[in-house]
Design an enzyme around this catalytic site. Structure first.
Site, PDB file in Angstrom:
ATOM      1  N   HIS A 137      16.198  48.978  -8.035  1.00  0.00           N
ATOM      2  CA  HIS A 137      15.104  49.103  -9.006  1.00  0.00           C
ATOM      3  C   HIS A 137      14.711  50.572  -9.133  1.00  0.00           C
ATOM      4  CE1 HIS A 137      11.518  48.657 -11.208  1.00  0.00           C
ATOM      5  NE2 HIS A 137      10.692  48.828 -10.193  1.00  0.00           N
ATOM      6  N   ASN A 165       9.855  54.017 -14.577  1.00  0.00           N
ATOM      7  CA  ASN A 165       9.910  52.628 -14.109  1.00  0.00           C
ATOM      8  C   ASN A 165       9.674  51.698 -15.299  1.00  0.00           C
ATOM      9  OD1 ASN A 165       9.475  50.115 -12.974  1.00  0.00           O
ATOM     10  ND2 ASN A 165       8.057  50.835 -11.397  1.00  0.00           N
ATOM     11  N   CYS A 185       8.816  43.717 -11.429  1.00  0.00           N
ATOM     12  CA  CYS A 185      10.067  44.489 -11.412  1.00  0.00           C
ATOM     13  C   CYS A 185      11.240  43.686 -10.871  1.00  0.00           C
ATOM     14  CB  CYS A 185       9.890  45.751 -10.590  1.00  0.00           C
ATOM     15  SG  CYS A 185       8.515  46.743 -11.170  1.00  0.00           S
TER      16      CYS A 185
END
Ligand code: ACO
Length: 332
Positions: free
Chosen positions: A254, A284, A113
């Site tokens: 994020h 996500n 990520c």
């Protein structure tokens, strides 16, 4: 020579996987998912749609918005943990080919990520050293290809998508990146792992039988560490550059879990209007999360030329990274 964030683009697949859809697949509920993660739905790539397809679509938009031709791009960096091929060739090479870019350096990086902010630091270094003028960085994930849709602890979290940016050379310091910081601690490698395929577990019957090709996560431990690390990282970059959190118009963390975003935003005393949230609609999307979120505020007219962005991310590795930079593209 300075590096500037020249343009942004993103691609989102059309297929929606809602919490209600997941209720039919695993033992979960819309209420549980919403309360624990803030996610309402996520996008899933089509069967014949691969990471490089999504990446290429996002890249075309970013290159066009920079007012450039594909031939102006002299470096392509793709960040993904769901490449078209796990070993070779690099997805960046395939993206270059699909874009029609010939004879340029192209490679992938893996920082889960945190990948997009890692890629920003690479682009900054190449541009500031004078080695490259226009670097295309792409965060793209077909995360659904490594998710076990019988595992309720992970399948509710992830989605697919892509985001791309062009980082260009400039002499104008007011447009330049202010700071990028990227770091890692491999002692937490087992918090987020896709065990196979790799040199530890080459493809075998055991890999298939035990589902080692799917992402595994120590969710609760990751959650706690994410809040702590993200908060500390942002405090450090702001202090180092003598900038107050209230002076940041766009804090773009994020997009893993709304509770993480809220906890970090609160710890930094950010107002709600400063914090960018897209996790409710995309889940996500790993390396694509940050550029998709930047694109979201750009296309909705919230992000204007010259405005400061604070990026903050955290992911498998464990890796984390933050960046402080103005948006140097034209306002849409
Ligand atoms: N539906 C219903 N119940 C569930 C579900 C579900 N989908 N998933 C787990 N549960 C249950 C568990 O089994 C557990 O039950 P038990 O108490 O009977 O054992 C209970 O809910 C609590 O489970 P926890 O894992 O403790 O729940 P938590 O509040 O931590 O939420 C979550 C889980 C959403 C995964 C959270 O931990 C999280 O978001 N973690 C961080 C993820 C992250 O930030 N990743 C980083 C980047 S990702 C990357 O780099 C690719």
């Amino acid at each position: 020579m300075y590096a500037k964030f020249h343009s942004i683009g993103a691609y989102v697949p059309s297929k929606v996987l809602s919490n209600e859809d997941l209720e039919k697949m695993v033992e979960t509920s819309n209420e549980w998912i919403l309360k624990r993660t803030g996610i309402k739905e996520r996008r899933i790539a089509g069967d014949n749609e691969v990471t490089s397809d999504m990446a290429t679509k996002a890249s075309k938009i970013a290159i066009e918005r920079a007012g450039l031709e594909v031939t102006d791009i002299d470096l392509v960096v793709c960040t993904t943990v769901t490449p078209d091929y796990f070993n070779m060739p690099a997805t960046a090479c395939i993206i270059s080919d699909k874009l029609g870019i010939k004879n340029v350096q192209a490679f992938d990086i893996s920082a889960a990520c945190s990948g997009f902010v890692y890629a920003l630091s690479i682009a900054k270094a190449f541009v500031e050293s004078g080695m490259k003028k226009h670097v295309l960085i792409v965060g793209a994930e077909k995360f659904s290809s490594i998710v076990d849709y019988t595992d309720r602890s992970t399948c509710i979290l992830f989605g697919d998508g892509a985001g791309a940016a062009v980082i260009s050379a400039t002499n104008d310091k007011s447009e330049a990146f202010i700071d990028v910081h990227a770091s890692a601690d491999g002692s937490y490698a087992d918090f987020l792992v896709t065990p196979a395929p790799g040199s530890i577990h080459p493809v075998s019957q055991k890999v298939i039988d035990e589902g080692l090709n799917f992402v595994q996560m120590k969710g609760n431990e990751t959650f706690k560490l994410a809040v702590k690390t993200l908060t500390k990282d942002v405090k450090n970059i702001l202090a180092k550059n003598a900038i107050n959190s209230e002076d940041i118009p766009h804090f773009i963390p994020h997009q893993a879990n709304y509770r993480i975003i809220k906890a970090v935003g609160d710890a930094l005393k950010m107002r709600e209007d400063q914090v960018v949230v897209t996790v409710h609609k995309y889940g996500n999307t790993s390396a694509a999360s940050i550029p998709m979120a930047i694109n979201d505020i750009y296309e909705s007219g919230r992000l204007k030329k010259g405005e400061l962005m604070l990026l903050d991310t955290f992911g498998g590795g464990l890796t984390w990274a933050s960046a402080l930079l103005p948006f140097a593209g034209e306002t849409l």
